[in-house]
Design a protein around this motif. Sequence first.
Motif, PDB file in Angstrom:
ATOM      1  N   LEU A 114      -3.177  26.944 -18.684  1.00 48.06           N
ATOM      2  CA  LEU A 114      -4.104  26.696 -19.779  1.00 48.06           C
ATOM      3  C   LEU A 114      -4.081  25.218 -20.118  1.00 48.06           C
ATOM      4  O   LEU A 114      -3.014  24.641 -20.327  1.00 48.06           O
ATOM      5  N   THR A 130      -2.620  30.305 -13.322  1.00 42.56           N
ATOM      6  CA  THR A 130      -2.805  30.949 -14.626  1.00 42.56           C
ATOM      7  C   THR A 130      -2.629  29.969 -15.782  1.00 42.56           C
ATOM      8  O   THR A 130      -2.441  30.368 -16.920  1.00 42.56           O
ATOM      9  N   GLU A 145     -14.192  26.780 -21.098  1.00 42.28           N
ATOM     10  CA  GLU A 145     -14.769  26.888 -22.432  1.00 42.28           C
ATOM     11  C   GLU A 145     -15.148  25.491 -22.900  1.00 42.28           C
ATOM     12  O   GLU A 145     -14.287  24.622 -23.008  1.00 42.28           O
ATOM     13  N   HIS A 193      -7.559  28.007 -16.852  1.00 46.24           N
ATOM     14  CA  HIS A 193      -8.358  28.159 -18.067  1.00 46.24           C
ATOM     15  C   HIS A 193      -8.419  26.791 -18.736  1.00 46.24           C
ATOM     16  O   HIS A 193      -7.398  26.244 -19.116  1.00 46.24           O
ATOM     17  N   ARG A 224      -7.932  41.670 -21.739  1.00 46.42           N
ATOM     18  CA  ARG A 224      -7.716  40.223 -21.792  1.00 46.42           C
ATOM     19  C   ARG A 224      -6.277  39.884 -21.415  1.00 46.42           C
ATOM     20  O   ARG A 224      -5.342  40.444 -21.961  1.00 46.42           O
ATOM     21  N   ALA A 227     -10.552  29.818 -13.386  1.00 44.43           N
ATOM     22  CA  ALA A 227     -10.771  31.099 -14.049  1.00 44.43           C
ATOM     23  C   ALA A 227     -11.883  30.974 -15.089  1.00 44.43           C
ATOM     24  O   ALA A 227     -12.969  31.500 -14.914  1.00 44.43           O
ATOM     25  N   LEU A 228     -11.624  30.255 -16.191  1.00 43.90           N
ATOM     26  CA  LEU A 228     -12.571  30.175 -17.300  1.00 43.90           C
ATOM     27  C   LEU A 228     -12.672  28.751 -17.820  1.00 43.90           C
ATOM     28  O   LEU A 228     -11.654  28.095 -18.036  1.00 43.90           O
ATOM     29  N   GLN A 257      -2.497  34.531 -22.522  1.00 45.04           N
ATOM     30  CA  GLN A 257      -2.522  33.136 -22.120  1.00 45.04           C
ATOM     31  C   GLN A 257      -1.110  32.566 -22.112  1.00 45.04           C
ATOM     32  O   GLN A 257      -0.278  32.956 -22.923  1.00 45.04           O
ATOM     33  N   TYR A 291     -16.675  26.072 -11.906  1.00 44.97           N
ATOM     34  CA  TYR A 291     -16.099  27.091 -12.780  1.00 44.97           C
ATOM     35  C   TYR A 291     -16.309  28.476 -12.183  1.00 44.97           C
ATOM     36  O   TYR A 291     -17.232  28.686 -11.402  1.00 44.97           O
ATOM     37  N   ALA A 293     -12.334  24.568 -13.150  1.00 43.10           N
ATOM     38  CA  ALA A 293     -11.684  25.667 -13.862  1.00 43.10           C
ATOM     39  C   ALA A 293     -11.698  26.874 -12.937  1.00 43.10           C
ATOM     40  O   ALA A 293     -12.754  27.443 -12.672  1.00 43.10           O
TER      41      ALA A 293
END
Length: 135
Positions: A49, A47, A84, A66, A5, A81-82, A8, A97, A79
């Motif tokens: 958040l 990268t 949620e 993210h 992982r 990367a990810l 962040q 996404y 998004a």
Amino acid sequence: MFFNRKKQPAIRSLIGEGTQVHGELRFDAGLRIDGEVLGDVVATEPTSLLVISENARVQGKVMAGHVIINGQVQGPVVATALLELQPKARIVGDVHYEALEMHQGATIDGVMKHVSGGEAEVERPLLKLAAANEG
């Protein structure tokens, strides 16, 4: 077990509850929104958040690496990367996404599209060719 992982980025900016921002918001690293943004929220770093908390509202495009949503977004979400989506997430708009984590209770009213790698970073404009001028 968590060795793969990536770390962040730190959240260095906050739009507090009760605060309303009008216009485009650009950020790098991390941003948390607890208030309301009327305009696009766009990360300048891949990268990045972005956290949109339970009481937050965004009306405009949302784009970051993210993205964590537990509030309301009215507009497209990208998004790279990810993405949620927590239980109280409400999105009205298309969603792009690379990876998706969606909790029970989250809703999306729009088209969901999986994109790989850098595809999500740049929206490709629709090209229209002009007809030759006859004369």
